[in-house]
Design a protein around this motif. Sequence first.
Motif, PDB file in Angstrom:
ATOM      1  N   GLY A   1       0.812  -1.210   0.000  1.00 48.40           N
ATOM      2  CA  GLY A   1       0.000   0.000   0.000  1.00 48.40           C
ATOM      3  C   GLY A   1       0.848   1.263   0.000  1.00 48.40           C
ATOM      4  N   VAL A   2       1.934   1.261   0.781  1.00 47.48           N
ATOM      5  CA  VAL A   2       2.833   2.427   0.815  1.00 47.48           C
ATOM      6  C   VAL A   2       3.372   2.710  -0.583  1.00 47.48           C
ATOM      7  N   LEU A   3       3.842   1.679  -1.257  1.00 46.22           N
ATOM      8  CA  LEU A   3       4.402   1.866  -2.604  1.00 46.22           C
ATOM      9  C   LEU A   3       3.336   2.310  -3.607  1.00 46.22           C
ATOM     10  N   VAL A   4       2.137   1.746  -3.508  1.00 47.58           N
ATOM     11  CA  VAL A   4       1.055   2.169  -4.411  1.00 47.58           C
ATOM     12  C   VAL A   4       0.699   3.632  -4.148  1.00 47.58           C
ATOM     13  N   GLY A   5       0.544   4.015  -2.892  1.00 50.35           N
ATOM     14  CA  GLY A   5       0.215   5.401  -2.568  1.00 50.35           C
ATOM     15  C   GLY A   5       1.295   6.371  -3.015  1.00 50.35           C
ATOM     16  N   ALA A   6       2.547   6.027  -2.748  1.00 45.50           N
ATOM     17  CA  ALA A   6       3.665   6.889  -3.148  1.00 45.50           C
ATOM     18  C   ALA A   6       3.751   7.005  -4.663  1.00 45.50           C
ATOM     19  N   GLY A   7       3.673   5.881  -5.343  1.00 37.60           N
ATOM     20  CA  GLY A   7       3.755   5.899  -6.799  1.00 37.60           C
ATOM     21  C   GLY A   7       2.584   6.614  -7.439  1.00 37.60           C
ATOM     22  N   ALA A   8       1.388   6.396  -6.914  1.00 34.00           N
ATOM     23  CA  ALA A   8       0.196   7.054  -7.471  1.00 34.00           C
ATOM     24  C   ALA A   8       0.279   8.563  -7.298  1.00 34.00           C
ATOM     25  N   PHE A   9       0.698   8.997  -6.110  1.00 34.24           N
ATOM     26  CA  PHE A   9       0.828  10.438  -5.901  1.00 34.24           C
ATOM     27  C   PHE A   9       1.864  11.028  -6.843  1.00 34.24           C
ATOM     28  N   GLN A  10       3.005  10.384  -6.942  1.00 34.25           N
ATOM     29  CA  GLN A  10       4.083  10.927  -7.772  1.00 34.25           C
ATOM     30  C   GLN A  10       3.695  10.939  -9.247  1.00 34.25           C
ATOM     31  N   LEU A  11       3.002   9.896  -9.713  1.00 39.02           N
ATOM     32  CA  LEU A  11       2.566   9.867 -11.110  1.00 39.02           C
ATOM     33  C   LEU A  11       1.496  10.938 -11.366  1.00 39.02           C
TER      34      LEU A  11
ATOM     35  N   VAL B   1       9.061   7.616 -14.335  1.00 38.06           N
ATOM     36  CA  VAL B   1       9.513   6.218 -14.332  1.00 38.06           C
ATOM     37  C   VAL B   1       9.636   5.716 -12.893  1.00 38.06           C
ATOM     38  N   THR B   2      10.145   6.560 -12.003  1.00 41.30           N
ATOM     39  CA  THR B   2      10.213   6.191 -10.583  1.00 41.30           C
ATOM     40  C   THR B   2       8.811   5.945 -10.030  1.00 41.30           C
ATOM     41  N   ALA B   3       7.871   6.785 -10.402  1.00 41.72           N
ATOM     42  CA  ALA B   3       6.481   6.629  -9.949  1.00 41.72           C
ATOM     43  C   ALA B   3       5.902   5.305 -10.429  1.00 41.72           C
ATOM     44  N   VAL B   4       6.093   4.987 -11.700  1.00 41.46           N
ATOM     45  CA  VAL B   4       5.561   3.735 -12.251  1.00 41.46           C
ATOM     46  C   VAL B   4       6.218   2.537 -11.580  1.00 41.46           C
ATOM     47  N   ALA B   5       7.526   2.613 -11.322  1.00 38.19           N
ATOM     48  CA  ALA B   5       8.220   1.503 -10.651  1.00 38.19           C
ATOM     49  C   ALA B   5       7.644   1.263  -9.253  1.00 38.19           C
ATOM     50  N   MET B   6       7.383   2.341  -8.513  1.00 37.61           N
ATOM     51  CA  MET B   6       6.781   2.182  -7.187  1.00 37.61           C
ATOM     52  C   MET B   6       5.380   1.593  -7.295  1.00 37.61           C
TER      53      MET B   6
ATOM     54  N   PHE C   1      12.777  17.613 -19.840  1.00 39.74           N
ATOM     55  CA  PHE C   1      12.371  16.262 -20.246  1.00 39.74           C
ATOM     56  C   PHE C   1      12.995  15.167 -19.380  1.00 39.74           C
ATOM     57  N   ILE C   2      14.294  15.225 -19.124  1.00 36.95           N
ATOM     58  CA  ILE C   2      14.949  14.165 -18.338  1.00 36.95           C
ATOM     59  C   ILE C   2      14.403  14.132 -16.911  1.00 36.95           C
ATOM     60  N   TYR C   3      14.092  15.296 -16.350  1.00 33.30           N
ATOM     61  CA  TYR C   3      13.496  15.345 -15.014  1.00 33.30           C
ATOM     62  C   TYR C   3      12.125  14.667 -15.017  1.00 33.30           C
ATOM     63  N   ASP C   4      11.339  14.952 -16.045  1.00 36.86           N
ATOM     64  CA  ASP C   4      10.018  14.334 -16.172  1.00 36.86           C
ATOM     65  C   ASP C   4      10.126  12.818 -16.301  1.00 36.86           C
ATOM     66  N   VAL C   5      11.068  12.357 -17.115  1.00 35.79           N
ATOM     67  CA  VAL C   5      11.234  10.916 -17.323  1.00 35.79           C
ATOM     68  C   VAL C   5      11.610  10.230 -16.011  1.00 35.79           C
ATOM     69  N   VAL C   6      12.609  10.755 -15.324  1.00 37.31           N
ATOM     70  CA  VAL C   6      13.043  10.139 -14.060  1.00 37.31           C
ATOM     71  C   VAL C   6      11.906  10.155 -13.047  1.00 37.31           C
ATOM     72  N   TRP C   7      11.210  11.278 -12.947  1.00 38.43           N
ATOM     73  CA  TRP C   7      10.100  11.416 -11.991  1.00 38.43           C
ATOM     74  C   TRP C   7       9.014  10.380 -12.249  1.00 38.43           C
TER      75      TRP C   7
END
Length: 167
Positions: free
Chosen positions: A102-112, A142-147, A134-140
Amino acid sequence: MPTIPHSTADVEQKVSARAARSAQNAWSGILFGIGLVAFLDEAVFHQLLHWHHFYDLSTPDVGLVSDGIFHAVSWFATIGGLFLFADLRRRGALFIRRWWGGVLVGAGAFQLYDGTVQHKLFGIHQIRYVPDVFIYDVVWNVTAVAMLVAGAVLLVMTRRSGAGISG
């Protein structure tokens, strides 16, 4: 020694209670994850690095006030998640892997949400104001989707009748 239920109603009641606690574990983690990532975003990117405010479409004073409101809301989510967490621990119903899912889903959902809706759709702020964001957006994102994916895997693995969710 565990008690053996004497009727179908007893079994159904225990299964229903376990399902409710399973959902509470997930929601506690989701709220905590949203609050934690929102807090980190506000503390690191807004306060320490001064890359942006929550709302950058007005004056710096309005941006600062928006950061304060954002910070307060993130703490409400964090504290709400921790109250649910404490209740689960008190009842002996904390399924830690499900909670972390749940923590990872909440964190990733918020960040995405932040990276797609607030940054791009509404344009209320960017991660950083540089010529090539663009690179900032990609890293941001992609990290969200991974979480999100890691959290969803944990939630799916721990959803069936309590199998493997206590550890």
